[in-house]
Scaffold this motif. Structure first.
Motif, PDB file in Angstrom:
ATOM      1  N   HIS A 132       0.872  -1.169   0.000  1.00  0.00           N
ATOM      2  CA  HIS A 132       0.000   0.000   0.000  1.00  0.00           C
ATOM      3  C   HIS A 132       0.913   1.223   0.000  1.00  0.00           C
ATOM      4  CE1 HIS A 132      -3.499  -2.529   1.111  1.00  0.00           C
ATOM      5  NE2 HIS A 132      -2.585  -3.210   1.790  1.00  0.00           N
TER       6      HIS A 132
ATOM      7  N   LEU B 299       1.014   5.189   0.188  1.00  0.00           N
ATOM      8  CA  LEU B 299       0.159   6.255   0.697  1.00  0.00           C
ATOM      9  C   LEU B 299       0.766   7.618   0.382  1.00  0.00           C
ATOM     10  CD1 LEU B 299      -0.494   4.795   4.274  1.00  0.00           C
ATOM     11  CD2 LEU B 299      -1.717   4.276   2.152  1.00  0.00           C
TER      12      LEU B 299
ATOM     13  N   ALA C  76      -2.622  10.588   3.355  1.00  0.00           N
ATOM     14  CA  ALA C  76      -2.979   9.264   3.870  1.00  0.00           C
ATOM     15  C   ALA C  76      -1.934   8.773   4.871  1.00  0.00           C
ATOM     16  CB  ALA C  76      -3.122   8.277   2.719  1.00  0.00           C
TER      17      ALA C  76
ATOM     18  N   LEU D 114      -2.736  10.246   8.143  1.00  0.00           N
ATOM     19  CA  LEU D 114      -3.913   9.595   8.720  1.00  0.00           C
ATOM     20  C   LEU D 114      -3.573   8.206   9.233  1.00  0.00           C
ATOM     21  CD1 LEU D 114      -6.608  10.630   6.077  1.00  0.00           C
ATOM     22  CD2 LEU D 114      -6.332  11.551   8.385  1.00  0.00           C
ATOM     23  N   PHE D 115      -2.646   7.534   8.574  1.00  0.00           N
ATOM     24  CA  PHE D 115      -2.233   6.198   9.000  1.00  0.00           C
ATOM     25  C   PHE D 115      -1.613   6.237  10.392  1.00  0.00           C
ATOM     26  CE2 PHE D 115       0.856   2.629   8.966  1.00  0.00           C
ATOM     27  CZ  PHE D 115      -0.031   1.580   8.739  1.00  0.00           C
TER      28      PHE D 115
ATOM     29  N   LEU E 221     -11.540  12.878   4.787  1.00  0.00           N
ATOM     30  CA  LEU E 221     -10.503  12.458   5.722  1.00  0.00           C
ATOM     31  C   LEU E 221     -11.011  11.351   6.644  1.00  0.00           C
ATOM     32  CD1 LEU E 221      -8.929  15.892   6.748  1.00  0.00           C
ATOM     33  CD2 LEU E 221      -8.009  14.205   5.145  1.00  0.00           C
TER      34      LEU E 221
ATOM     35  N   VAL F  88     -11.106   8.057   4.619  1.00  0.00           N
ATOM     36  CA  VAL F  88      -9.775   7.482   4.403  1.00  0.00           C
ATOM     37  C   VAL F  88      -9.221   6.911   5.708  1.00  0.00           C
ATOM     38  CG1 VAL F  88      -7.396   8.000   3.755  1.00  0.00           C
ATOM     39  CG2 VAL F  88      -9.284   8.974   2.432  1.00  0.00           C
TER      40      VAL F  88
ATOM     41  N   ASP G 285     -10.746   3.577   6.262  1.00  0.00           N
ATOM     42  CA  ASP G 285     -10.150   2.558   5.389  1.00  0.00           C
ATOM     43  C   ASP G 285      -8.799   2.101   5.939  1.00  0.00           C
ATOM     44  OD1 ASP G 285     -12.310   2.727   3.681  1.00  0.00           O
ATOM     45  OD2 ASP G 285     -11.307   4.070   2.252  1.00  0.00           O
ATOM     46  N   LEU G 286      -8.022   3.037   6.435  1.00  0.00           N
ATOM     47  CA  LEU G 286      -6.713   2.688   6.986  1.00  0.00           C
ATOM     48  C   LEU G 286      -6.849   1.920   8.296  1.00  0.00           C
ATOM     49  CD1 LEU G 286      -4.842   6.013   6.189  1.00  0.00           C
ATOM     50  CD2 LEU G 286      -4.545   3.808   5.053  1.00  0.00           C
TER      51      LEU G 286
END
Length: 239
Positions: free
Chosen positions: A26, A28, A32, A35-36, A70, A73, A76-77
């Motif tokens: 993945h 990013l 992202a 956010l991870f 945001l 996402v 999803d993470l």
């Protein structure tokens, strides 16, 4: 049973994440990637998303849309992480990349190369990547000393010579793992590295000996890749 952990590395262009449960990469972008790394606490996460929303809103973006994007996402993470720990690879200094191996295979290296290549092909064909990594790490416990550049290049030359007899695919993953295993059989320790790059997106596998990336393709000079997972006697991985 707990799923295998994630391995990640950050760079200026974002983050690369390898999921050992699936073998999937993945890549990013910087948003992202941020956010991870959000904290697990719900209030802290909400505050971080609001702070990012305010920055985008200051540029004229619709805050409601930004907040929704945001939040989606981040969810999803969260699904990707699934509560698993993440190993973050610390940044590596820019390596010296050697594109043209000059080492010549020696007799013992030829035999080890055949064994190493056969083992690598079988492991990658029949086992999930998490088990392949476990075998590669086990190989680092064999007695030996850190390989010099010429030692690693000699093993690489022997593996490539052995690969000419194989009718199937011997790409970077198979070749680098074969060199890692063959080097261990000859009493040398190298680092087997899995990594990724951003522009263009792509995953890669390579060998490092004495601070040098060994035997890269002359036609692929796009570097650096981010080192995301490394197996070797001196590997550095932190939580």
């Amino acid at each position: 049973m707990t799923s295998p952990r994630l391995h990640a590395a950050r760079g200026p262009a974002g983050a690369a994440v390898l999921d050992l449960a699936t073998g999937r990469w993945h890549v990013l972008d910087p948003i992202a990637a941020a956010l991870f790394d959000l904290p697990a606490d719900a209030m802290e996460r909400a505050a971080a998303i609001e702070k990012a929303t305010a920055r985008w809103a200051a540029t004229g973006a619709d805050p409601d849309r930004v907040r929704a994007d945001l939040t989606r996402v981040a969810a999803d993470l969260d699904h990707l992480r699934a509560g698993r720990p993440v190993h973050h690879m610390p940044p590596d200094p820019p390596p010296t990349v050697r594109f043209a191996p000059t080492g010549r295979p020696f007799l013992r290296g030829r035999a080890a190369a055949v064994i190493g290549l056969a083992a690598a092909l079988l492991l990658l064909r029949y086992l999930p990547i998490r088990h392949v990594v476990a075998v590669a790490r086990a190989a680092t416990r064999l007695p030996g000393r850190p390989a010099r550049v010429r030692d690693a290049e000699a093993v690489l030359a022997a593996v490539r010579a052995a690969g000419t007899w194989w009718p199937g695919r011997v790409a970077c993953l198979e070749e680098s793992l074969a060199v890692h295993l063959a080097a261990a059989l000859t009493g040398h320790s190298v680092r087997w590295v899995l990594g990724a790059r951003f522009k263009p997106h792509g995953a890669h596998a390579w060998i490092v000996a004495d601070g040098h990336v060994i035997g890269q393709d002359e036609n692929d000079r796009v570097w650096p890749y981010l080192s995301v997972l490394t197996t070797g006697r001196f590997e550095q991985v932190v939580e």
